[in-house]
Scaffold this motif. Structure first.
Motif, short mmCIF file in Angstrom:
data_model
loop_
_atom_site.label_atom_id
_atom_site.label_comp_id
_atom_site.label_asym_id
_atom_site.label_seq_id
_atom_site.Cartn_x
_atom_site.Cartn_y
_atom_site.Cartn_z
N GLY B 305 19.42 5.24 7.90
CA GLY B 305 20.08 4.61 6.60
C GLY B 305 19.38 4.09 5.33
O GLY B 305 19.86 3.52 4.65
N ILE B 306 18.12 4.60 5.48
CA ILE B 306 17.15 4.29 4.48
C ILE B 306 17.43 5.26 3.51
O ILE B 306 17.46 6.55 3.61
CB ILE B 306 15.80 4.21 4.91
N LEU B 331 12.87 3.25 -8.84
CA LEU B 331 12.49 3.16 -7.46
C LEU B 331 11.97 1.61 -6.88
O LEU B 331 11.42 0.98 -7.65
CB LEU B 331 11.59 4.11 -7.04
N LYS B 332 12.16 1.49 -5.73
CA LYS B 332 11.54 0.40 -5.01
C LYS B 332 10.24 0.38 -4.85
O LYS B 332 9.26 -0.41 -4.82
CB LYS B 332 12.17 -0.10 -3.80
N ALA B 333 9.63 1.84 -4.50
CA ALA B 333 8.31 2.06 -4.08
C ALA B 333 8.00 3.53 -4.04
O ALA B 333 9.26 4.43 -3.89
CB ALA B 333 8.08 1.63 -2.84
N MET B 334 6.86 3.83 -4.45
CA MET B 334 6.60 5.44 -4.17
C MET B 334 5.23 5.34 -3.15
O MET B 334 4.40 4.50 -3.31
CB MET B 334 6.14 6.10 -5.53
N ILE B 335 5.26 6.23 -2.10
CA ILE B 335 4.35 6.30 -1.30
C ILE B 335 3.72 7.66 -1.32
O ILE B 335 4.27 8.67 -1.08
CB ILE B 335 5.09 5.89 0.06
N MET B 336 2.38 7.75 -1.35
CA MET B 336 1.82 9.00 -1.35
C MET B 336 1.26 9.22 0.29
O MET B 336 0.61 8.41 0.83
CB MET B 336 0.33 9.08 -2.47
N ALA B 337 1.31 10.33 0.83
CA ALA B 337 0.87 10.68 2.08
C ALA B 337 -0.11 11.73 1.77
O ALA B 337 0.39 12.96 1.54
CB ALA B 337 2.00 11.01 2.99
N GLU B 338 -1.18 11.63 1.85
CA GLU B 338 -2.24 12.56 2.19
C GLU B 338 -3.43 12.27 3.09
O GLU B 338 -3.74 11.14 3.65
CB GLU B 338 -2.79 12.55 0.54
N ILE B 339 -4.15 13.33 3.31
CA ILE B 339 -5.34 12.93 4.14
C ILE B 339 -6.56 13.24 3.55
O ILE B 339 -7.42 14.10 3.54
CB ILE B 339 -5.20 14.45 5.56
N ASN B 340 -6.65 12.08 3.04
CA ASN B 340 -8.18 11.52 2.28
C ASN B 340 -8.19 10.13 2.01
O ASN B 340 -7.10 9.56 2.36
CB ASN B 340 -8.22 12.38 1.16
N GLY B 341 -8.89 9.73 1.57
CA GLY B 341 -9.01 8.27 1.19
C GLY B 341 -8.42 7.81 0.01
O GLY B 341 -8.33 6.62 -0.26
N VAL B 378 7.76 3.56 4.97
CA VAL B 378 8.89 3.83 3.96
C VAL B 378 10.10 2.51 4.37
O VAL B 378 10.48 1.97 3.44
CB VAL B 378 9.53 5.05 4.31
N ALA B 379 9.89 2.31 5.70
CA ALA B 379 10.72 1.35 6.12
C ALA B 379 10.36 0.06 5.67
O ALA B 379 11.22 -0.92 4.96
CB ALA B 379 10.85 1.14 7.59
N LYS B 380 8.96 -0.37 5.63
CA LYS B 380 8.63 -1.38 5.14
C LYS B 380 8.86 -1.72 3.54
O LYS B 380 9.27 -2.68 3.13
CB LYS B 380 7.04 -1.61 5.28
N ALA B 381 8.89 -0.56 2.82
CA ALA B 381 9.08 -0.66 1.39
C ALA B 381 10.40 -0.73 1.15
O ALA B 381 10.71 -1.49 -0.06
CB ALA B 381 8.35 0.71 0.82
N ALA B 382 11.21 -0.04 1.89
CA ALA B 382 12.75 -0.35 1.69
C ALA B 382 13.09 -1.81 1.77
O ALA B 382 14.15 -2.14 1.22
CB ALA B 382 13.50 0.60 2.82
N LYS B 383 12.65 -2.30 2.79
CA LYS B 383 12.81 -3.72 3.02
C LYS B 383 12.41 -4.82 1.99
O LYS B 383 13.01 -5.83 1.81
CB LYS B 383 12.43 -4.30 4.35
N GLU B 384 11.52 -4.32 1.13
CA GLU B 384 11.02 -5.33 -0.01
C GLU B 384 11.93 -5.73 -0.90
O GLU B 384 12.90 -4.66 -1.37
CB GLU B 384 9.66 -4.54 -0.42
N LYS B 385 12.04 -6.90 -1.56
CA LYS B 385 12.92 -7.26 -2.37
C LYS B 385 12.42 -6.40 -3.71
O LYS B 385 11.15 -6.64 -3.96
CB LYS B 385 12.97 -8.91 -2.85
#
Lengths: 294, 386, 73
Positions: B305-306, B331-341, B378-385
């Protein structure tokens, strides 16, 4: 008294057709031997009678590398030391092109050393003219792998602590099918050798001992460019057909010049065509020249 | 039976091999390379396939020579390519610069592994992203594509060749070890259904031709060696004639055109695949193998449901900042997913420009990102006010 | 016989031609070219035998000889 009548219709300089005349005078110093070597290269090219559109020059970085910018042929001024692999790709993609690589001793044998030994090993069908002025001229005269032991350069102010390569020996050992050395003063022999090298099938190599009056000459108190030309020629001893390992360059004693190697060996493309033809039901060459192993 | 240039049909092959087949389908007939895990299979495939279809494979003495050779072959009129991984990519940087400055079409495939230095030769990472953008010295623009599957390796390699031919520059394929070594279904279409783009050729005579005089779109028609145009090509800053021009004015003119070639055509070059973007509240941005982890996470989030969405970067360079700038404010948040620092996340932050919080899900290399990690973020970001 | 032609503005005054001409046809002039060098000048044009040695030695493509027999007493 005999006088000459005025010359009607003065023809241009015989090399003008192969020169980018809009860029002449070139950047080389007064008395620099590279201009003379360039003239010999052009004469050798003219001598072949080949269509100029089928000839390409590839150069590296340094004073000699600038030659590519003055020749009115397809020419490629690449990165330091990398003229040979660039030329390898060019030649394989377009085998009907005669590829001449012109570069300096540092570009070809220091940074470019690895590429040199492999291009020679593969017997790539190309011609390399190496201007050996015993230093890196363009950057002000630093020590190079060809710098004589004890010679002064800006990075060996107390004298070079390293023994130099014998470039012709290195070329021969790695498999070059034609190896010759001349001094810049010996223009007729030089032209002749470059001509033979161009016509030669396989990896051909011509080293030219050339004055660098502004850097190497000045730091080693060798006098004017003219004096340097005469000095190198004076020290030279012609010994063709000797073992290249004995064809030493010792500017204090003698500089052995001549044609040391003139032999036959299959080229890279000969082998590539052969192994593929033997093993593939229907080998398809990229060009008809590749079928013939050119 | 004659070997086919285009192996039309359904195949089960790994990403490296698919890259090879894509290149051949695009018209590549010259490969110069050097073995390096995990890209070796590209070279091995090429060494088998090229002789049977009228191409040439040559194994050069190192990656520097490989890059130089493919530039030379391109000037000889043949589409050319090399493949490598991190350490080889580092070696190729100077000659990539030569390719950029001389505007030489060619393709470089970097199948990334964990670095720095020798790192983890057999394990995945996405640590060369910024290097692909800035690895060569000086200022320039680059095009880099990021496939997420063997099928995309095939498709994106064709696109890489087309882009390199059209825009006249080396184009980078930023693959990764997982994609390179993964075996999956690859569908190779009919030859006539594959769009091929070739370099623009001069239409004027030799007397009127200037090698670097651009058309209105900033791209100069390219005469190859032997076409009769007696071109001069140099890595020195040069004028329209191709001759060295050693001053700030010439630099300004040349670099402006090189950079504008890409900048002014961003909309044609940039491609993303967007999922659930319209009503998303949290958007994951990713590429390569990580995009598949991200996609799983986004689907799982929707299942919970997110309102999650995904932007998959098919092109990583140029970066789709217009798209990001457009969505970030809502948007509430954007998240980058990558395999590096944290490399492409820097671009994401820059483009989002504070319009929404940006965070990173990553590891330094050696393993792919578990979708659960991304889902948690994602879930954590979705919960943020908001 | 020959005639020497000098393209003065290409010359950089290295003197290779002057020193090596087997017939001593040339000497350093006192004029300055565009770059401030002294190009060679012909001492006695009737001495040239069109051997081309100046031409092939010159690093600057600034001098060459041509076939010429149009002399008069």
């Amino acid at each position: 008294m005999t006088t000459a009548k005025a010359v009607k219709n003065v023809p241009p300089h015989p090399m003008d057709a192969l020169l980018r005349t809009e860029r002449i005078p070139h950047i080389w110093c007064p008395g620099c031997g590279i201009g003379t070597v360039f003239s010999a290269v052009l004469a050798a090219i003219k001598n072949t009678g080949w269509d100029p559109n089928t000839i390409a020059m590839v150069s590296g970085i340094g004073c000699t590398g600038r030659m590519a910018g003055y020749i009115r042929l397809d020419s490629f001024h690449t990165t330091h030391g990398r003229a040979l692999p660039f030329a390898t790709g060019l030649k394989l993609a377009k085998p009907d092109t005669k590829v001449i690589i012109v570069s300096g001793d540092g570009d070809l044998f220091a940074i470019g050393g690895n590429h040199f030994i492999h291009a020679a090993r593969r017997n790539m069908d190309m011609t390399v003219v190496c201007v050996n002025n015993f230093n890196y001229g363009m950057t002000g005269g630093q020590q190079a792998p060809s710098t004589p032991l004890g010679a002064k350069t800006t990075t060996s102010v107390n004298g070079s602590p390293e023994e130099p390569f014998n470039l012709c020996d290195l070329a021969a050992t790695c498999g070059a099918t034609y190896v010759a050395r001349w001094t810049a003063m010996q223009v007729r022999s030089l032209r002749s050798s470059i001509s033979e090298a161009l016509e030669k099938r396989g990896f051909s190599f011509v080293e030219v001992i050339t004055p660098c009056p502004s850097s190497f000459g000045r730091r080693n108190r060798m006098g004017t460019a003219l004096e340097m030309m005469k000095f190198y020629q004076g020290r030279s001893v012609i010994r063709s057909d000797i073992n290249p390992s004995e064809a030493l360059v010792d500017i204090d004693r003698e500089i052995v010049v001549g044609k040391f190697v003139d032999t036959e060996r299959p080229t890279f493309m000969d082998h590539y065509a052969k192994v593929n033809r033997l093993n593939l039901p229907q080998w398809r060459a990229m060009h008809s020249d590749h079928q013939k192993g050119r | 039976m004659t070997a086919k240039e285009v192996r039309t049909g359904m195949h089960f092959m790994n990403g490296d091999e698919a890259c090879c087949e894509g290149a051949l389908a695009a018209g590549c007939r010259f490969f110069a390379g050097y073995p390096i895990t995990p890209a070796t299979e590209v070279a091995e495939s090429m060494s088998r396939r090229l002789p049977e279809i009228g191409g040439i494979y040559i194994q050069m003495e190192d990656e520097i020579a490989s890059m130089a050779a493919i530039l030379g072959a391109s000037w000889g009129g043949v589409k050319s390519m090399t493949s490598t991984s991190g350490p080889g990519f580092s070696l190729m940087m100077e000659n990539i610069g030569l390719g950029l400055c001389t505007e030489t079409p060619c393709v470089v495939c970097n199948v990334q592994r964990a670095g720095p230095s020798t790192g983890l030769p057999t394990l995945v990472a996405q640590g060369d992203m910024m290097q692909a953008r800035w690895g060569s010295h000086g200022h320039y623009e680059i095009i880099a594509l990021s496939p997420s599957s063997p099928q995309e390796m095939f498709d994106f390699t064709i696109r890489a060749f087309n882009l390199s031919e059209y825009y006249r520059l080396p184009v980078i394929i930023l693959a990764d070890e997982t994609i390179g070594h993964m075996n999956e279904r690859v569908i190779i279409p009919q030859e006539e259904d594959i769009e091929i783009v070739n370099r623009r050729k001069p239409t004027v005579s030799r007397e009127d031709y200037l090698p670097y005089e651009a058309d209105a779109d900033g791209i100069a028609p390219m005469a190859n060696c032997g076409d009769g145009y007696r071109i001069h090509v140099t890595g020195l800053t040069h004028d329209d004639r191709g001759y060295p021009a050693m001053d700030a004015k010439a630099q300004e003119k040349m670099i402006t055109r090189l950079v504008d070639k890409i900048r002014k055509n961003r909309d044609k070059i940039i491609r993303t695949q967007n999922l659930y973007l319209d009503d998303a509240e949290v958007v994951v941005v990713s590429y390569g193998i990580s995009a598949r982890s991200a996609m799983q996470a986004v689907r799982d989030a929707r299942g919970e449901g997110i309102k999650a969405g995904l932007i998959k970067l098919d092109t990583v360079w140029p970066f789709p900042e217009e798209l990001i700038r457009g969505v970030a404010p809502r948007l509430k948040a954007m998240i980058m997913a990558e395999i590096n620092g944290g490399q492409m996340v820097l671009e994401l932050e820059r483009a989002a420009c504070g319009a929404c919080p940006v965070s990173l899900v990553s590891n330094f290399g050696g393993a792919i990102l578990h979708p659960g990690l991304i889902l948690n973020a994602v879930a954590k970001a979705a919960k943020e006010k908001p | 016989m020959g005639q020497v032609i000098v393209i003065e503005d290409r010359c950089k005054g290295c003197s290779f031609c002057i020193a090596n001409c087997p017939r001593q046809v040339l000497r350093l002039s006192t004029v300055f070219n565009k770059k401030g060098y002294h190009p060679p000048e012909v001492v006695d044009t009737t001495r040239c035998v069109n051997c081309h040695f100046c031409e092939i030695l010159c690093p600057e493509f600034a001098i060459y000889s041509i076939e010429f027999d149009d002399f008069e007493e």
